[in-house]
Write an enzyme that holds these catalytic residues in place. Structure first.
Site, PDB file in Angstrom:
ATOM      1  CG  ASN A   8      40.943  35.361  39.438  1.00 36.87           C
ATOM      2  OD1 ASN A   8      41.248  34.534  39.385  1.00 36.87           O
ATOM      3  ND2 ASN A   8      42.964  36.312  38.989  1.00 36.87           N
ATOM      4  CE  LYS A  10      43.882  34.877  42.753  1.00 30.69           C
ATOM      5  NZ  LYS A  10      44.625  35.425  43.491  1.00 30.69           N
ATOM      6  CG  HIS A  97      46.832  36.668  37.672  1.00 35.59           C
ATOM      7  ND1 HIS A  97      47.573  36.721  39.090  1.00 35.59           N
ATOM      8  CD2 HIS A  97      46.161  37.953  38.537  1.00 35.59           C
ATOM      9  CE1 HIS A  97      47.000  36.813  39.817  1.00 35.59           C
ATOM     10  NE2 HIS A  97      46.222  37.444  39.832  1.00 35.59           N
ATOM     11  CD  GLU A  99      47.411  34.090  42.457  1.00 35.38           C
ATOM     12  OE1 GLU A  99      46.693  33.331  41.419  1.00 35.38           O
ATOM     13  OE2 GLU A  99      47.159  34.939  42.627  1.00 35.38           O
ATOM     14  CD  GLU A 171      45.532  41.242  39.688  1.00 37.95           C
ATOM     15  OE1 GLU A 171      43.939  41.332  40.706  1.00 37.95           O
ATOM     16  OE2 GLU A 171      46.299  40.677  39.258  1.00 37.95           O
ATOM     17  N   GLY A 177      46.540  38.597  48.239  1.00 43.81           N
ATOM     18  CA  GLY A 177      46.351  37.319  48.844  1.00 43.81           C
ATOM     19  C   GLY A 177      46.888  37.950  50.600  1.00 43.81           C
ATOM     20  CB  SER A 216      44.486  42.365  49.756  1.00 45.83           C
ATOM     21  OG  SER A 216      45.610  41.967  50.158  1.00 45.83           O
TER      22      SER A 216
HETATM   23  P1  13P Z   1      43.873  38.967  46.081  1.00 43.00           P
HETATM   24  O1  13P Z   1      42.096  40.063  46.009  1.00 43.00           O
HETATM   25  O2  13P Z   1      43.054  37.450  46.868  1.00 43.00           O
HETATM   26  O3  13P Z   1      43.820  40.136  47.374  1.00 43.00           O
HETATM   27  O4  13P Z   1      43.905  38.105  44.680  1.00 43.00           O
HETATM   28  C1  13P Z   1      44.018  39.723  44.320  1.00 43.00           C
HETATM   29  C2  13P Z   1      44.025  39.018  42.906  1.00 43.00           C
HETATM   30  O5  13P Z   1      45.272  38.618  42.166  1.00 43.00           O
HETATM   31  C3  13P Z   1      42.842  39.076  41.479  1.00 43.00           C
HETATM   32  O6  13P Z   1      43.636  39.108  40.364  1.00 43.00           O
END
Ligand code: 13P
Length: 252
Positions: A8, A10, A97, A99, A171, A177, A216
């Site tokens: 992903n 982003k 997601h 976010e 997640e 992150g 992560s």
């Molecule tokens: P990270 O791997 O940066 O923690 O992000 C995970 C994520 O949100 C994947 O969709």
């Protein structure tokens, strides 16, 4: 069930960066990928075409989108439809997601509509679920996961559209992150809860639905994570932006 290793990206990478990274990934992984693995790249909309070109004809690589609006076309300024994504070469898309849920205030209802609409249009949908730190501290993990899964997956429309493919990504919001990966026992427990809900909700299909872990994921924790019961793949953010680290994850 194939193990899905999803990147992903982003809101990262210009077209030339995306194309370069995808080409490097193909160079590092083509012929090196275990037969039961599939690599999925979810770039920003602007780089779908660049990545599609880089992975064209490469077996084991797929393209997907991070979001869409659930309508065929119309006066929805700023939005992109599933038909447009299919036309751009996408086979997959995310819904729910964290976010999108938190920064863009997407409700369970909108996530449910995106999920079923994407399935009906022929996209393999990845439904993202996960609890915040406060919810974990107040022992509400099961309740949150159940609510997010039931609101999106309960109902005849979803049952009738499952053939195009469904995965769930667990997640935990506090692990996204942050560099803080969930403990193996937390992942095992959450994935077992998700499996149980899927079995109850998706008559006969709950066992075949892949459950990905995200939060992560790095080259040094991938093999442990993939060894946990009911982990059928990973959804990777930060560590997917560099070909070296993502190809190490895809091989891991
Ligand atoms: P990270 O791997 O940066 O923690 O992000 C995970 C994520 O949100 C994947 O969709």
């Amino acid at each position: 069930m194939r193990t899905l290793i999803a990147a992903n990206w982003k809101m990262h990478l210009t077209r030339s960066q995306a194309s370069g990274t995808a080409k490097e990934l193909v160079g590092q992984l083509e012929g090196n990928l275990p037969a039961d693995r599939e690599v999925l790249i979810l770039p920003p909309f602007t780089s779908l075409e660049a990545v599609s070109g880089a992975i064209a004809g490469k077996s084991g690589f797929s393209l997907g989108a991070q979001d869409f609006y659930p309508a065929e076309e119309g006066a929805y300024t700023g939005e992109v439809s599933p038909s447009m994504l299919l036309d751009a070469g996408c086979g997959y898309a995310l819904a729910g997601h964290s976010e999108r849920r938190h920064f863009f205030r997407e409700s369970d209802e909108l996530v449910a509509e995106k999920l079923v609409y994407g399935l009906e249009k022929g996209l393999h949908m990845i439904l993202c679920v996960g609890e915040t730190l406060e919810e974990r501290k107040s022992n509400a993990v099961k309740e949150v996961l159940s609510r997010q899964l039931r609101s999106a997956l309960d109902g005849e429309r979803v049952q009738n559209a499952l053939a195009t493919g469904l995965s769930v990504a667990y997640e935990p919001v506090w692990a996204i992150g942050t560099g803080e990966v969930a403990r193996p026992e937390d992942i095992r427990e959450a994935h077992a809860m998700v499996r149980q809900e899927l079995t109850a909700l998706l008559s006969g299909k709950g066992e075949q639905t892949g459950i990905l872990y995200g939060g992560s994921v790095k080259p040094d924790n991938i093999s442990q994570i993939l060894g946990i019961d009911n982990v059928n793949g990973v959804l990777v953010g930060g560590a997917s932006l560099k070909a070296d680290s993502f190809s190490a994850i895809a091989r891991g």
